[in-house]
Design a protein around this motif. Structure first.
Motif, PDB file in Angstrom:
ATOM      1  N   GLY A  94     -50.772  42.370   2.827  1.00 24.35           N
ATOM      2  CA  GLY A  94     -49.481  42.440   2.151  1.00 24.35           C
ATOM      3  C   GLY A  94     -49.410  41.557   0.923  1.00 24.35           C
ATOM      4  O   GLY A  94     -50.393  41.376   0.206  1.00 24.35           O
ATOM      5  N   ILE A  95     -48.236  40.979   0.678  1.00 18.73           N
ATOM      6  CA  ILE A  95     -48.027  40.144  -0.507  1.00 18.73           C
ATOM      7  C   ILE A  95     -47.917  38.676  -0.129  1.00 18.73           C
ATOM      8  O   ILE A  95     -47.791  38.322   1.039  1.00 18.73           O
ATOM      9  CB  ILE A  95     -46.764  40.587  -1.288  1.00 18.73           C
ATOM     10  CG1 ILE A  95     -45.499  40.423  -0.429  1.00 18.73           C
ATOM     11  CG2 ILE A  95     -46.909  42.033  -1.757  1.00 18.73           C
ATOM     12  CD1 ILE A  95     -44.200  40.761  -1.166  1.00 18.73           C
ATOM     13  N   THR A  96     -47.971  37.827  -1.140  1.00 14.42           N
ATOM     14  CA  THR A  96     -47.873  36.387  -0.913  1.00 14.42           C
ATOM     15  C   THR A  96     -46.409  35.970  -0.801  1.00 14.42           C
ATOM     16  O   THR A  96     -45.490  36.721  -1.151  1.00 14.42           O
ATOM     17  CB  THR A  96     -48.523  35.618  -2.075  1.00 14.42           C
ATOM     18  OG1 THR A  96     -47.800  35.913  -3.283  1.00 14.42           O
ATOM     19  CG2 THR A  96     -49.990  35.999  -2.242  1.00 14.42           C
ATOM     20  N   VAL A  97     -46.212  34.741  -0.368  1.00 18.83           N
ATOM     21  CA  VAL A  97     -44.851  34.179  -0.312  1.00 18.83           C
ATOM     22  C   VAL A  97     -44.264  34.146  -1.722  1.00 18.83           C
ATOM     23  O   VAL A  97     -43.113  34.531  -1.949  1.00 18.83           O
ATOM     24  CB  VAL A  97     -44.877  32.765   0.306  1.00 18.83           C
ATOM     25  CG1 VAL A  97     -43.514  32.099   0.170  1.00 18.83           C
ATOM     26  CG2 VAL A  97     -45.303  32.828   1.775  1.00 18.83           C
ATOM     27  N   ALA A  98     -45.085  33.710  -2.699  1.00 17.42           N
ATOM     28  CA  ALA A  98     -44.617  33.680  -4.089  1.00 17.42           C
ATOM     29  C   ALA A  98     -44.264  35.090  -4.566  1.00 17.42           C
ATOM     30  O   ALA A  98     -43.294  35.282  -5.307  1.00 17.42           O
ATOM     31  CB  ALA A  98     -45.695  33.076  -4.986  1.00 17.42           C
ATOM     32  N   GLY A  99     -45.045  36.061  -4.116  1.00 14.35           N
ATOM     33  CA  GLY A  99     -44.772  37.449  -4.493  1.00 14.35           C
ATOM     34  C   GLY A  99     -43.450  37.932  -3.931  1.00 14.35           C
ATOM     35  O   GLY A  99     -42.702  38.654  -4.608  1.00 14.35           O
ATOM     36  N   SER A 100     -43.139  37.539  -2.708  1.00 14.00           N
ATOM     37  CA  SER A 100     -41.867  37.960  -2.110  1.00 14.00           C
ATOM     38  C   SER A 100     -40.689  37.355  -2.865  1.00 14.00           C
ATOM     39  O   SER A 100     -39.652  37.996  -3.055  1.00 14.00           O
ATOM     40  CB  SER A 100     -41.811  37.552  -0.631  1.00 14.00           C
ATOM     41  OG  SER A 100     -41.719  36.139  -0.486  1.00 14.00           O
ATOM     42  N   GLU A 101     -40.862  36.115  -3.344  1.00 12.90           N
ATOM     43  CA  GLU A 101     -39.802  35.456  -4.115  1.00 12.90           C
ATOM     44  C   GLU A 101     -39.625  36.140  -5.468  1.00 12.90           C
ATOM     45  O   GLU A 101     -38.495  36.329  -5.947  1.00 12.90           O
ATOM     46  CB  GLU A 101     -40.128  33.976  -4.286  1.00 12.90           C
ATOM     47  CG  GLU A 101     -40.111  33.213  -2.963  1.00 12.90           C
ATOM     48  CD  GLU A 101     -40.724  31.818  -3.074  1.00 12.90           C
ATOM     49  OE1 GLU A 101     -41.340  31.524  -4.126  1.00 12.90           O
ATOM     50  OE2 GLU A 101     -40.590  31.041  -2.106  1.00 12.90           O
ATOM     51  N   ALA A 102     -40.749  36.523  -6.074  1.00 12.15           N
ATOM     52  CA  ALA A 102     -40.685  37.232  -7.360  1.00 12.15           C
ATOM     53  C   ALA A 102     -39.984  38.578  -7.191  1.00 12.15           C
ATOM     54  O   ALA A 102     -39.142  38.971  -8.012  1.00 12.15           O
ATOM     55  CB  ALA A 102     -42.087  37.433  -7.919  1.00 12.15           C
ATOM     56  N   GLN A 130     -43.374  45.845   1.499  1.00 14.73           N
ATOM     57  CA  GLN A 130     -42.826  44.483   1.493  1.00 14.73           C
ATOM     58  C   GLN A 130     -42.103  44.198   0.180  1.00 14.73           C
ATOM     59  O   GLN A 130     -41.020  43.601   0.170  1.00 14.73           O
ATOM     60  CB  GLN A 130     -43.945  43.474   1.718  1.00 14.73           C
ATOM     61  CG  GLN A 130     -44.480  43.460   3.139  1.00 14.73           C
ATOM     62  CD  GLN A 130     -45.591  42.428   3.320  1.00 14.73           C
ATOM     63  OE1 GLN A 130     -46.282  42.049   2.367  1.00 14.73           O
ATOM     64  NE2 GLN A 130     -45.787  41.974   4.546  1.00 14.73           N
ATOM     65  N   THR A 131     -42.693  44.634  -0.918  1.00 15.24           N
ATOM     66  CA  THR A 131     -42.060  44.409  -2.221  1.00 15.24           C
ATOM     67  C   THR A 131     -40.701  45.093  -2.281  1.00 15.24           C
ATOM     68  O   THR A 131     -39.707  44.490  -2.704  1.00 15.24           O
ATOM     69  CB  THR A 131     -42.964  44.948  -3.354  1.00 15.24           C
ATOM     70  OG1 THR A 131     -44.207  44.256  -3.332  1.00 15.24           O
ATOM     71  CG2 THR A 131     -42.303  44.755  -4.716  1.00 15.24           C
ATOM     72  N   SER A 132     -40.643  46.357  -1.858  1.00 15.91           N
ATOM     73  CA  SER A 132     -39.370  47.090  -1.914  1.00 15.91           C
ATOM     74  C   SER A 132     -38.331  46.458  -0.996  1.00 15.91           C
ATOM     75  O   SER A 132     -37.131  46.440  -1.312  1.00 15.91           O
ATOM     76  CB  SER A 132     -39.579  48.566  -1.560  1.00 15.91           C
ATOM     77  OG  SER A 132     -40.068  48.705  -0.245  1.00 15.91           O
ATOM     78  N   HIS A 133     -38.777  45.902   0.134  1.00 18.13           N
ATOM     79  CA  HIS A 133     -37.842  45.236   1.045  1.00 18.13           C
ATOM     80  C   HIS A 133     -37.184  44.042   0.363  1.00 18.13           C
ATOM     81  O   HIS A 133     -35.959  43.844   0.473  1.00 18.13           O
ATOM     82  CB  HIS A 133     -38.571  44.778   2.315  1.00 18.13           C
ATOM     83  CG  HIS A 133     -37.663  44.079   3.285  1.00 18.13           C
ATOM     84  ND1 HIS A 133     -36.925  44.763   4.236  1.00 18.13           N
ATOM     85  CD2 HIS A 133     -37.361  42.763   3.434  1.00 18.13           C
ATOM     86  CE1 HIS A 133     -36.209  43.884   4.932  1.00 18.13           C
ATOM     87  NE2 HIS A 133     -36.458  42.666   4.471  1.00 18.13           N
ATOM     88  N   PHE A 134     -37.976  43.257  -0.364  1.00 16.29           N
ATOM     89  CA  PHE A 134     -37.407  42.079  -1.037  1.00 16.29           C
ATOM     90  C   PHE A 134     -36.645  42.464  -2.305  1.00 16.29           C
ATOM     91  O   PHE A 134     -35.759  41.737  -2.748  1.00 16.29           O
ATOM     92  CB  PHE A 134     -38.506  41.064  -1.341  1.00 16.29           C
ATOM     93  CG  PHE A 134     -38.916  40.277  -0.127  1.00 16.29           C
ATOM     94  CD1 PHE A 134     -38.198  39.158   0.277  1.00 16.29           C
ATOM     95  CD2 PHE A 134     -39.988  40.690   0.650  1.00 16.29           C
ATOM     96  CE1 PHE A 134     -38.555  38.451   1.424  1.00 16.29           C
ATOM     97  CE2 PHE A 134     -40.358  39.991   1.790  1.00 16.29           C
ATOM     98  CZ  PHE A 134     -39.637  38.871   2.190  1.00 16.29           C
ATOM     99  N   LEU A 135     -36.969  43.608  -2.870  1.00 14.26           N
ATOM    100  CA  LEU A 135     -36.196  44.110  -4.012  1.00 14.26           C
ATOM    101  C   LEU A 135     -34.788  44.498  -3.578  1.00 14.26           C
ATOM    102  O   LEU A 135     -33.801  44.204  -4.257  1.00 14.26           O
ATOM    103  CB  LEU A 135     -36.870  45.350  -4.613  1.00 14.26           C
ATOM    104  CG  LEU A 135     -38.119  45.168  -5.471  1.00 14.26           C
ATOM    105  CD1 LEU A 135     -38.724  46.538  -5.787  1.00 14.26           C
ATOM    106  CD2 LEU A 135     -37.789  44.431  -6.758  1.00 14.26           C
ATOM    107  N   LEU A 136     -34.706  45.193  -2.430  1.00 12.68           N
ATOM    108  CA  LEU A 136     -33.448  45.803  -2.009  1.00 12.68           C
ATOM    109  C   LEU A 136     -32.721  45.042  -0.915  1.00 12.68           C
ATOM    110  O   LEU A 136     -31.527  45.255  -0.692  1.00 12.68           O
ATOM    111  CB  LEU A 136     -33.722  47.220  -1.486  1.00 12.68           C
ATOM    112  CG  LEU A 136     -34.460  48.171  -2.425  1.00 12.68           C
ATOM    113  CD1 LEU A 136     -34.808  49.456  -1.692  1.00 12.68           C
ATOM    114  CD2 LEU A 136     -33.613  48.473  -3.646  1.00 12.68           C
ATOM    115  N   GLY A 137     -33.465  44.179  -0.202  1.00 14.53           N
ATOM    116  CA  GLY A 137     -32.875  43.541   0.967  1.00 14.53           C
ATOM    117  C   GLY A 137     -32.944  44.446   2.185  1.00 14.53           C
ATOM    118  O   GLY A 137     -32.388  44.142   3.233  1.00 14.53           O
TER     119      GLY A 137
END
Length: 228
Positions: A94-102, A130-137
């Motif tokens: 998946g993505i990094t912690v920093a990536g999820s924050e970005a 994972q990226t879309s989840h952090f984009l949209l919540g």
């Protein structure tokens, strides 16, 4: 270099001089045609504007196009865990912690633009989900074609753009590259950074026009300055 015989034969010397002149003229014309050809090729290329620049953002027409529901935006997934030194969010694919924050910051920017009525789809790969989840919540609907990244990608994307509804696609660099190729973007401008967004205007006939790219660090600053 002229021989002694040529020097004593004015007619022959004149013919040689004319021959050299014709060769020089032909060479000059060839160079001019090559330069003109390169110039024409460059003129037909699409250049991606930096929407992190306030003036270029204003001139692009993105904000009005977004209000009209005429925009397709392709967002590359955030920083990959398997190619970065930072800690992983959880799964190493998946993505990094920093990536999820970005991704969260980009999501704030999207919400400032307005997501009401927008269609949002994600590639089924873990890093895009994972990226879309952090984009949209929340999780986005997944579609397999968003990870295929072949020459059909642009047609697939445009076919899903509904009139009056913005379309948000969370995908991969290779897919965005294929879209940019179809829009005649030069190779040096097609690379998409992590969590960057390529904005495209789509008219009522389904014709696409690239508006520009916004990189992750620029969202909040630019949208704040534009009054969004």
């Amino acid at each position: 270099m002229l021989s002694s015989t040529t020097l004593h034969d004015p007619a022959l010397a004149a013919r040689l001089k004319r021959r050299r002149s014709r060769k020089l003229i032909s060479a000059a014309i060839g160079v001019l045609l090559a330069v003109a050809g390169v110039g024409t090729w460059l003129a037909t290329r699409t250049h991606i504007v930096d929407l992190g620049n306030e003036q270029q953002l204003s001139e692009s027409g993105l904000l009005q196009q977004w209000k009209d529901g005429a925009v397709l935006v392709m967002i590359r997934h955030a920083e990959r865990c398997d190619s970065a030194p930072g800690p992983c969010l959880d799964d190493p694919t998946g993505i990094t912690v920093a990536g999820s924050e970005a991704a969260g910051r980009v999501g704030q920017g999207l919400r400032q633009l307005g997501l009401a009525g927008a269609d949002v789809y994600s590639s089924p790969k873990l890093r895009t989900r994972q990226t879309s989840h952090f984009l949209l919540g929340q999780d986005a609907a997944t579609q397999d074609w968003l990870e295929t990244c072949d020459k059909q990608f642009a047609d697939e994307a445009l076919a899903r753009k509904r009139s009056g509804h913005n379309l948000v696609l969370v995908t991969h660099n290779g897919c965005i590259d294929h879209f940019a190729r179809q829009q005649r973007v030069a190779g040096g401008e097609r690379e998409s950074g992590y969590a960057s967004a390529l904005f495209v205007s789509v008219n009522g006939e389904g014709k696409a026009r690239i508006l520009g790219r916004m990189n992750e660090p620029d969202w909040q600053r630019v949208l704040a300055s534009s009054g969004k």
